[in-house]
Design a protein around this motif. Structure first.
Motif, short mmCIF file in Angstrom:
data_model
loop_
_atom_site.label_atom_id
_atom_site.label_comp_id
_atom_site.label_asym_id
_atom_site.label_seq_id
_atom_site.Cartn_x
_atom_site.Cartn_y
_atom_site.Cartn_z
N ARG A 25 -10.23 -55.74 -24.34
CA ARG A 25 -9.32 -56.89 -24.42
C ARG A 25 -9.65 -57.94 -23.36
N ALA A 26 -10.90 -58.30 -23.27
CA ALA A 26 -11.37 -59.33 -22.33
C ALA A 26 -10.96 -59.02 -20.90
N GLY A 27 -11.05 -57.75 -20.53
CA GLY A 27 -10.74 -57.34 -19.17
C GLY A 27 -9.28 -57.11 -18.88
N ALA A 28 -8.43 -57.15 -19.91
CA ALA A 28 -6.99 -56.99 -19.72
C ALA A 28 -6.54 -55.54 -19.85
N ALA A 29 -7.47 -54.63 -20.18
CA ALA A 29 -7.12 -53.22 -20.38
C ALA A 29 -8.35 -52.36 -20.13
N ILE A 30 -8.10 -51.06 -19.97
CA ILE A 30 -9.19 -50.09 -19.92
C ILE A 30 -8.93 -49.06 -21.00
N GLU A 31 -10.02 -48.46 -21.48
CA GLU A 31 -9.87 -47.47 -22.55
C GLU A 31 -10.86 -46.34 -22.36
N ARG A 32 -10.48 -45.20 -22.92
CA ARG A 32 -11.35 -44.03 -22.89
C ARG A 32 -11.09 -43.20 -24.14
N LYS A 33 -12.14 -42.59 -24.65
CA LYS A 33 -12.05 -41.71 -25.80
C LYS A 33 -12.29 -40.27 -25.35
N PHE A 34 -11.47 -39.37 -25.86
CA PHE A 34 -11.55 -37.95 -25.53
C PHE A 34 -11.77 -37.18 -26.83
N GLU A 35 -12.51 -36.08 -26.72
CA GLU A 35 -12.71 -35.20 -27.87
C GLU A 35 -12.46 -33.76 -27.43
N PHE A 36 -11.71 -33.03 -28.24
CA PHE A 36 -11.31 -31.67 -27.92
C PHE A 36 -11.79 -30.72 -29.01
N ALA A 37 -11.60 -29.44 -28.80
CA ALA A 37 -12.06 -28.43 -29.76
C ALA A 37 -11.32 -28.53 -31.10
N ASP A 38 -10.02 -28.84 -31.04
CA ASP A 38 -9.23 -28.90 -32.27
C ASP A 38 -7.97 -29.73 -32.02
N PHE A 39 -7.13 -29.81 -33.05
CA PHE A 39 -5.92 -30.62 -32.96
C PHE A 39 -4.95 -30.08 -31.91
N SER A 40 -4.81 -28.78 -31.83
CA SER A 40 -3.88 -28.18 -30.87
C SER A 40 -4.25 -28.56 -29.44
N ALA A 42 -6.02 -31.19 -28.51
CA ALA A 42 -5.79 -32.63 -28.36
C ALA A 42 -4.30 -32.92 -28.16
N PHE A 43 -3.46 -32.25 -28.94
CA PHE A 43 -2.02 -32.48 -28.83
C PHE A 43 -1.48 -31.98 -27.50
N ALA A 44 -1.99 -30.86 -27.01
CA ALA A 44 -1.56 -30.34 -25.70
C ALA A 44 -1.92 -31.35 -24.61
N PHE A 45 -3.11 -31.93 -24.69
CA PHE A 45 -3.53 -32.96 -23.74
C PHE A 45 -2.58 -34.15 -23.80
N MET A 46 -2.26 -34.60 -25.00
CA MET A 46 -1.34 -35.74 -25.15
C MET A 46 0.03 -35.43 -24.55
N THR A 47 0.47 -34.19 -24.70
CA THR A 47 1.76 -33.79 -24.13
C THR A 47 1.72 -33.87 -22.61
N ARG A 48 0.62 -33.41 -22.01
CA ARG A 48 0.49 -33.49 -20.55
C ARG A 48 0.45 -34.95 -20.08
N VAL A 49 -0.25 -35.81 -20.83
CA VAL A 49 -0.28 -37.23 -20.49
C VAL A 49 1.12 -37.84 -20.63
#
Length: 97
Positions: A25-40, A42-49
């Motif tokens: 966004r023209a320097g207005a944000a930062i982003e990162r992509k994560f990949e996990f073994a499965d949905f569970s 990924a969802f556990a990670f999202m819960t911790r975040v």
């Protein structure tokens, strides 16, 4: 409380400390992509975040499909990237270290 947007120099300095995050966004944000073994996993990670986000009252924009999670951090009150985003990114990185 006023939240200040990072200067261009501050953004460069902080991003060098967050090598897996990129500017968007023209320097207005930062982003990162994560990949996990499965949905569970990924969802556990999202819960911790989510728990960190609630305690900091700083909520990410994110997208999830199966084992992938994409996170974007920006501070709407500052109109762009702030130290709050950098601190949040560091907390998120610590979850997958």
């Amino acid at each position: 409380m006023t939240v200040e947007q990072l200067t261009e120099e501050e953004r460069a300095t902080w991003l060098s400390a967050l090598p897996q995050w990129s500017l968007s966004r023209a320097g207005a944000a930062i982003e990162r992509k994560f990949e996990f073994a499965d949905f569970s996993e990924a969802f556990a990670f999202m819960t911790r975040v989510a728990m960190i986000a609630e305690t900091r009252d700083h909520h990410p924009e994110w997208f999830n499909v199966y084992n992938r999670v994409e996170i974007t951090l920006t501070t709407h009150d500052a109109g762009g990237l702030s130290l709050r985003d950098v601190k949040m990114a560091r907390k998120i990185d610590a979850l997958v270290a």
